[in-house]
Design a protein around this motif. Structure first.
Motif, PDB file in Angstrom:
ATOM      1  N   ARG A  71       0.815  -1.215   0.000  1.00  0.00           N
ATOM      2  CA  ARG A  71       0.000   0.000   0.000  1.00  0.00           C
ATOM      3  C   ARG A  71       0.856   1.277   0.000  1.00  0.00           C
ATOM      4  NH1 ARG A  71      -5.460   0.804   1.569  1.00  0.00           N
ATOM      5  NH2 ARG A  71      -5.555  -1.425   1.901  1.00  0.00           N
ATOM      6  N   LYS A  72       1.900   1.266   0.822  1.00  0.00           N
ATOM      7  CA  LYS A  72       2.787   2.438   0.949  1.00  0.00           C
ATOM      8  C   LYS A  72       3.446   2.826  -0.377  1.00  0.00           C
ATOM      9  CE  LYS A  72       5.999   1.679   3.924  1.00  0.00           C
ATOM     10  NZ  LYS A  72       6.809   1.262   5.092  1.00  0.00           N
ATOM     11  N   LYS A  73       3.625   1.823  -1.241  1.00  0.00           N
ATOM     12  CA  LYS A  73       4.359   2.086  -2.486  1.00  0.00           C
ATOM     13  C   LYS A  73       3.456   2.522  -3.634  1.00  0.00           C
ATOM     14  CE  LYS A  73       8.528  -0.417  -1.650  1.00  0.00           C
ATOM     15  NZ  LYS A  73       9.444  -1.505  -2.033  1.00  0.00           N
ATOM     16  N   ILE A  74       2.139   2.471  -3.419  1.00  0.00           N
ATOM     17  CA  ILE A  74       1.215   2.793  -4.507  1.00  0.00           C
ATOM     18  C   ILE A  74       1.388   4.234  -5.020  1.00  0.00           C
ATOM     19  CG2 ILE A  74      -1.225   2.958  -5.174  1.00  0.00           C
ATOM     20  CD1 ILE A  74      -1.776   0.592  -3.313  1.00  0.00           C
ATOM     21  N   PRO A  75       1.517   5.238  -4.137  1.00  0.00           N
ATOM     22  CA  PRO A  75       1.703   6.604  -4.658  1.00  0.00           C
ATOM     23  C   PRO A  75       2.937   6.730  -5.562  1.00  0.00           C
ATOM     24  CG  PRO A  75       1.215   6.659  -2.312  1.00  0.00           C
ATOM     25  CD  PRO A  75       1.418   5.216  -2.677  1.00  0.00           C
ATOM     26  N   TYR A  76       4.032   6.048  -5.193  1.00  0.00           N
ATOM     27  CA  TYR A  76       5.247   6.107  -6.027  1.00  0.00           C
ATOM     28  C   TYR A  76       5.003   5.439  -7.366  1.00  0.00           C
ATOM     29  CZ  TYR A  76       7.256   7.398  -1.597  1.00  0.00           C
ATOM     30  OH  TYR A  76       7.503   8.028  -0.416  1.00  0.00           O
ATOM     31  N   TYR A  77       4.279   4.330  -7.312  1.00  0.00           N
ATOM     32  CA  TYR A  77       3.949   3.636  -8.561  1.00  0.00           C
ATOM     33  C   TYR A  77       3.136   4.563  -9.476  1.00  0.00           C
ATOM     34  CZ  TYR A  77       1.343   0.778 -11.802  1.00  0.00           C
ATOM     35  OH  TYR A  77       0.768   0.302 -12.953  1.00  0.00           O
ATOM     36  N   ARG A  78       2.136   5.219  -8.919  1.00  0.00           N
ATOM     37  CA  ARG A  78       1.239   6.053  -9.746  1.00  0.00           C
ATOM     38  C   ARG A  78       1.952   7.264 -10.329  1.00  0.00           C
ATOM     39  NH1 ARG A  78      -3.701   5.597  -5.853  1.00  0.00           N
ATOM     40  NH2 ARG A  78      -4.475   3.544  -6.438  1.00  0.00           N
ATOM     41  N   ARG A  79       3.004   7.729  -9.669  1.00  0.00           N
ATOM     42  CA  ARG A  79       3.760   8.856 -10.194  1.00  0.00           C
ATOM     43  C   ARG A  79       4.393   8.563 -11.530  1.00  0.00           C
ATOM     44  NH1 ARG A  79       6.818  10.821  -4.833  1.00  0.00           N
ATOM     45  NH2 ARG A  79       4.800  11.038  -3.820  1.00  0.00           N
ATOM     46  N   ASN A  80       4.551   7.299 -11.805  1.00  0.00           N
ATOM     47  CA  ASN A  80       5.172   6.880 -13.057  1.00  0.00           C
ATOM     48  C   ASN A  80       4.151   6.810 -14.193  1.00  0.00           C
ATOM     49  OD1 ASN A  80       7.433   5.956 -14.496  1.00  0.00           O
ATOM     50  ND2 ASN A  80       6.619   3.875 -14.383  1.00  0.00           N
ATOM     51  N   ILE A  81       2.902   7.179 -13.880  1.00  0.00           N
ATOM     52  CA  ILE A  81       1.839   7.143 -14.892  1.00  0.00           C
ATOM     53  C   ILE A  81       1.159   8.504 -14.931  1.00  0.00           C
ATOM     54  CG2 ILE A  81      -0.294   6.001 -15.631  1.00  0.00           C
ATOM     55  CD1 ILE A  81       0.478   3.591 -13.968  1.00  0.00           C
ATOM     56  N   GLY A  82       1.069   9.083 -16.123  1.00  0.00           N
ATOM     57  CA  GLY A  82       0.298  10.319 -16.281  1.00  0.00           C
ATOM     58  C   GLY A  82      -1.081   9.967 -16.795  1.00  0.00           C
ATOM     59  N   VAL A  83      -2.094  10.660 -16.303  1.00  0.00           N
ATOM     60  CA  VAL A  83      -3.460  10.351 -16.747  1.00  0.00           C
ATOM     61  C   VAL A  83      -4.108  11.610 -17.318  1.00  0.00           C
ATOM     62  CG1 VAL A  83      -5.632   9.218 -16.166  1.00  0.00           C
ATOM     63  CG2 VAL A  83      -3.585   8.690 -14.855  1.00  0.00           C
ATOM     64  N   VAL A  84      -4.782  11.451 -18.457  1.00  0.00           N
ATOM     65  CA  VAL A  84      -5.482  12.557 -19.109  1.00  0.00           C
ATOM     66  C   VAL A  84      -6.939  12.140 -19.289  1.00  0.00           C
ATOM     67  CG1 VAL A  84      -5.609  13.934 -21.230  1.00  0.00           C
ATOM     68  CG2 VAL A  84      -3.372  13.277 -20.320  1.00  0.00           C
ATOM     69  N   PHE A  85      -7.866  12.983 -18.837  1.00  0.00           N
ATOM     70  CA  PHE A  85      -9.290  12.640 -18.846  1.00  0.00           C
ATOM     71  C   PHE A  85     -10.054  13.447 -19.899  1.00  0.00           C
ATOM     72  CE2 PHE A  85      -7.645  12.166 -14.532  1.00  0.00           C
ATOM     73  CZ  PHE A  85      -8.016  10.874 -14.222  1.00  0.00           C
ATOM     74  N   GLN A  86     -11.226  12.967 -20.222  1.00  0.00           N
ATOM     75  CA  GLN A  86     -12.104  13.671 -21.157  1.00  0.00           C
ATOM     76  C   GLN A  86     -12.459  15.076 -20.643  1.00  0.00           C
ATOM     77  OE1 GLN A  86     -15.607  11.430 -22.110  1.00  0.00           O
ATOM     78  NE2 GLN A  86     -16.491  13.057 -23.348  1.00  0.00           N
ATOM     79  N   ASP A  87     -12.729  15.162 -19.337  1.00  0.00           N
ATOM     80  CA  ASP A  87     -13.191  16.442 -18.773  1.00  0.00           C
ATOM     81  C   ASP A  87     -12.054  17.235 -18.117  1.00  0.00           C
ATOM     82  OD1 ASP A  87     -12.804  14.730 -16.691  1.00  0.00           O
ATOM     83  OD2 ASP A  87     -14.774  14.948 -15.811  1.00  0.00           O
ATOM     84  N   PHE A  88     -10.823  17.014 -18.548  1.00  0.00           N
ATOM     85  CA  PHE A  88      -9.621  17.789 -18.194  1.00  0.00           C
ATOM     86  C   PHE A  88      -9.224  17.687 -16.713  1.00  0.00           C
ATOM     87  CE2 PHE A  88     -12.101  20.657 -21.266  1.00  0.00           C
ATOM     88  CZ  PHE A  88     -11.742  19.890 -22.373  1.00  0.00           C
ATOM     89  N   ARG A  89     -10.199  17.896 -15.818  1.00  0.00           N
ATOM     90  CA  ARG A  89      -9.957  17.799 -14.372  1.00  0.00           C
ATOM     91  C   ARG A  89      -8.828  18.694 -13.873  1.00  0.00           C
ATOM     92  NH1 ARG A  89     -11.479  11.566 -12.797  1.00  0.00           N
ATOM     93  NH2 ARG A  89     -13.039  11.356 -14.434  1.00  0.00           N
ATOM     94  N   LEU A  90      -8.833  19.931 -14.339  1.00  0.00           N
ATOM     95  CA  LEU A  90      -7.873  20.905 -13.811  1.00  0.00           C
ATOM     96  C   LEU A  90      -8.434  21.495 -12.513  1.00  0.00           C
ATOM     97  CD1 LEU A  90      -7.039  22.696 -17.159  1.00  0.00           C
ATOM     98  CD2 LEU A  90      -5.736  20.879 -16.022  1.00  0.00           C
ATOM     99  N   LEU A  91      -7.560  22.029 -11.692  1.00  0.00           N
ATOM    100  CA  LEU A  91      -8.003  22.691 -10.466  1.00  0.00           C
ATOM    101  C   LEU A  91      -8.412  24.111 -10.838  1.00  0.00           C
ATOM    102  CD1 LEU A  91      -5.146  21.326  -8.208  1.00  0.00           C
ATOM    103  CD2 LEU A  91      -7.539  20.571  -8.244  1.00  0.00           C
TER     104      LEU A  91
END
Ligand code: ADP
Ligand code: ADP
Length: 228
Positions: A71-91
């Motif tokens: 579980r602890k390593k999941i955030p590091y794993y996800r950093r290696n993946i960029g995700v782009v969505f249909q609805d942009f999801r910008l702040l």
């Protein structure tokens, strides 16, 4: 770089979303994932992001069996993946610059490196003079460019795009596809879920088609294959 070995996903109500999927995606590939609604595309992506767990099988990404990741390593794993969505999801309360910088801040990148990297990313996506604007001041195409810059911020080896052109007109869609193609040519693997027939048919990339949780087609230089 991505290997699905005998992957099945059965949701709680005995609903089989994916059934014994085996596939390999090599580093640097550009893959379209297509298929009708309910085929299992979203499930595939959620498994890859480790947002859900498979019922059976193993997923190996960059040599790591992510089904066994702590579980602890999941955030590091996800950093290696960029995700782009249909609805942009910008702040919406952050500027273009801040949206990109924020992705690096939460990955503990130094402010010196952020100041160096954000302008490079803005140049790459063609938004150098828009850094102080807020998302609502941008066109849809521009918002998607910001989302792509953000996805690239931490130099991921993989970009997952979920209907990235779904909210864009044809011209903006093509501009986004050209940008993704350039990013892919510089070595980033891209997996893109789409219903955009024109785009898939013209790009001549690998096409994996899912139907009812099964891969029914996997072709290099493939076509969309549906009428919608
Ligand atoms: P797609 O993205 O191709 O439309 P999904 O992966 O969303 O397909 O869904 C695949 C199948 O799994 C569908 O039949 C859907 O109804 C079912 N499904 C998806 N999520 C859940 C869930 N959380 N609980 C139960 N069934 C689900
Ligand atoms: P399109 O029609 O191409 O989707 P828009 O008409 O929404 O785009 O915007 C055209 C240009 O004007 C874009 O470059 C956008 O950044 C800029 N723009 C739109 N609204 C604002 C605003 N409120 N403040 C500053 N710039 C804006």
């Amino acid at each position: 770089m991505i290997e699905f070995k005998n992957i099945s996903k059965v949701y709680g109500n005995n609903h089989i979303a994916l059934s014994n999927i085996n596939l390999n995606i090599k580093k640097g590939e550009f893959v379209f994932l297509v298929g009708p609604s309910g085929a299992g595309k979203t499930t595939f992506i959620k498994l890859l992001l480790k947002e859900i767990e498979p019922t059976n099988g193993e997923i190996i990404v960059n040599g790591t069996n992510i089904t066994q990741l702590k579980r602890k390593k999941i955030p590091y794993y996800r950093r290696n993946i960029g995700v782009v969505f249909q609805d942009f999801r910008l702040l919406s309360d952050k500027t273009v610059y801040e949206n990109i910088a924020f992705a690096m801040e939460i990955a503990d990148v130094s402010s010196k490196d952020i100041k160096r990297r954000v302008p490079q990313l803005l140049a790459l996506v063609g938004l150098i003079n828009k850094e102080k604007l807020y998302p609502h001041q941008l066109s849809g195409g521009e918002q998607q460019r910001v989302a792509i810059a953000r996805a690239l911020a931490n130099n991921p080896s993989l970009i997952i795009c979920d209907e990235p052109t779904g909210n864009l007109d044809p011209d903006n869609s093509w501009a986004i596809m050209e940008l993704l193609n350039e990013i892919n040519k510089s070595g980033t693997t891209i997996v893109m879920v789409t219903h955009a027939k024109d785009i898939v048919d013209r790009m001549k990339k690998r096409v994996i088609a899912l139907e009812k949780g099964v891969i029914i087609r996997d072709e290099q230089r493939g076509v969309y294959g549906y009428e919608d």
